[in-house]
Design a protein around this motif. Structure first.
Motif, PDB file in Angstrom:
ATOM      1  N   SER A   1      46.271  43.473  32.770  1.00 49.72           N
ATOM      2  CA  SER A   1      45.693  43.697  34.094  1.00 49.72           C
ATOM      3  C   SER A   1      44.183  43.906  33.994  1.00 49.72           C
ATOM      4  N   ASP A   2      43.761  44.675  32.986  1.00 55.18           N
ATOM      5  CA  ASP A   2      42.325  44.885  32.794  1.00 55.18           C
ATOM      6  C   ASP A   2      41.623  43.586  32.399  1.00 55.18           C
ATOM      7  N   PHE A   3      42.272  42.768  31.558  1.00 53.01           N
ATOM      8  CA  PHE A   3      41.697  41.457  31.220  1.00 53.01           C
ATOM      9  C   PHE A   3      41.506  40.634  32.484  1.00 53.01           C
ATOM     10  N   GLU A   4      42.532  40.611  33.321  1.00 49.88           N
ATOM     11  CA  GLU A   4      42.474  39.831  34.557  1.00 49.88           C
ATOM     12  C   GLU A   4      41.348  40.305  35.473  1.00 49.88           C
ATOM     13  N   ARG A   5      41.141  41.617  35.529  1.00 50.83           N
ATOM     14  CA  ARG A   5      40.096  42.187  36.385  1.00 50.83           C
ATOM     15  C   ARG A   5      38.720  42.161  35.721  1.00 50.83           C
ATOM     16  N   GLY A   6      38.672  41.790  34.437  1.00 50.61           N
ATOM     17  CA  GLY A   6      37.403  41.768  33.713  1.00 50.61           C
ATOM     18  C   GLY A   6      36.931  43.145  33.311  1.00 50.61           C
ATOM     19  N   THR A   7      37.845  44.099  33.211  1.00 49.49           N
ATOM     20  CA  THR A   7      37.447  45.477  32.898  1.00 49.49           C
ATOM     21  C   THR A   7      38.001  45.973  31.567  1.00 49.49           C
ATOM     22  N   VAL A   8      38.594  45.082  30.773  1.00 51.53           N
ATOM     23  CA  VAL A   8      39.151  45.534  29.501  1.00 51.53           C
ATOM     24  C   VAL A   8      38.032  46.050  28.600  1.00 51.53           C
ATOM     25  N   CYS A   9      38.347  47.084  27.837  1.00 51.06           N
ATOM     26  CA  CYS A   9      37.359  47.667  26.944  1.00 51.06           C
ATOM     27  C   CYS A   9      38.051  48.083  25.650  1.00 51.06           C
ATOM     28  N   ARG A  10      37.254  48.446  24.657  1.00 50.28           N
ATOM     29  CA  ARG A  10      37.801  48.862  23.364  1.00 50.28           C
ATOM     30  C   ARG A  10      38.748  50.041  23.537  1.00 50.28           C
ATOM     31  N   SER A  11      38.417  50.950  24.424  1.00 56.20           N
ATOM     32  CA  SER A  11      39.236  52.140  24.630  1.00 56.20           C
ATOM     33  C   SER A  11      40.634  51.774  25.124  1.00 56.20           C
TER      34      SER A  11
END
Length: 78
Positions: free
Chosen positions: A40-50
């Motif tokens: 979901s974060d990948f899709e929203r462009g918000t994925v992070c290392r954490s």
């Protein structure tokens, strides 16, 4: 299903620096739920290392932030 995203966990480091919690109680997410969280974060462009670290090992993620005990709550049936 409980939803967690990068924006929900990114403030934890700051909170732990101000008032460290030694015992944390968090919802249990199985591997599929954690994968959905990251996707979901990948899709929203918000994925992070954490968020990737949380996917890999929620316990290690909390321990690195100062927690000494991590308790997972599972949904209960009524």
């Amino acid at each position: 299903m409980f939803q967690i995203h990068a924006d929900h966990i990114n403030g934890i480091d700051r909170l732990q620096a101000m008032a460290p919690a030694k015992k944390v109680i968090v919802p249990y997410l199985d591997v599929v739920e954690r994968l959905l969280f990251v996707l979901s974060d990948f899709e929203r462009g918000t994925v992070c290392r954490s968020s990737l670290d949380y996917f890999e090992s929620p316990v290690a993620w909390w321990v690195r932030r100062g927690a000494e005990r991590v308790i997972f709550l599972q949904p209960g049936g009524a």
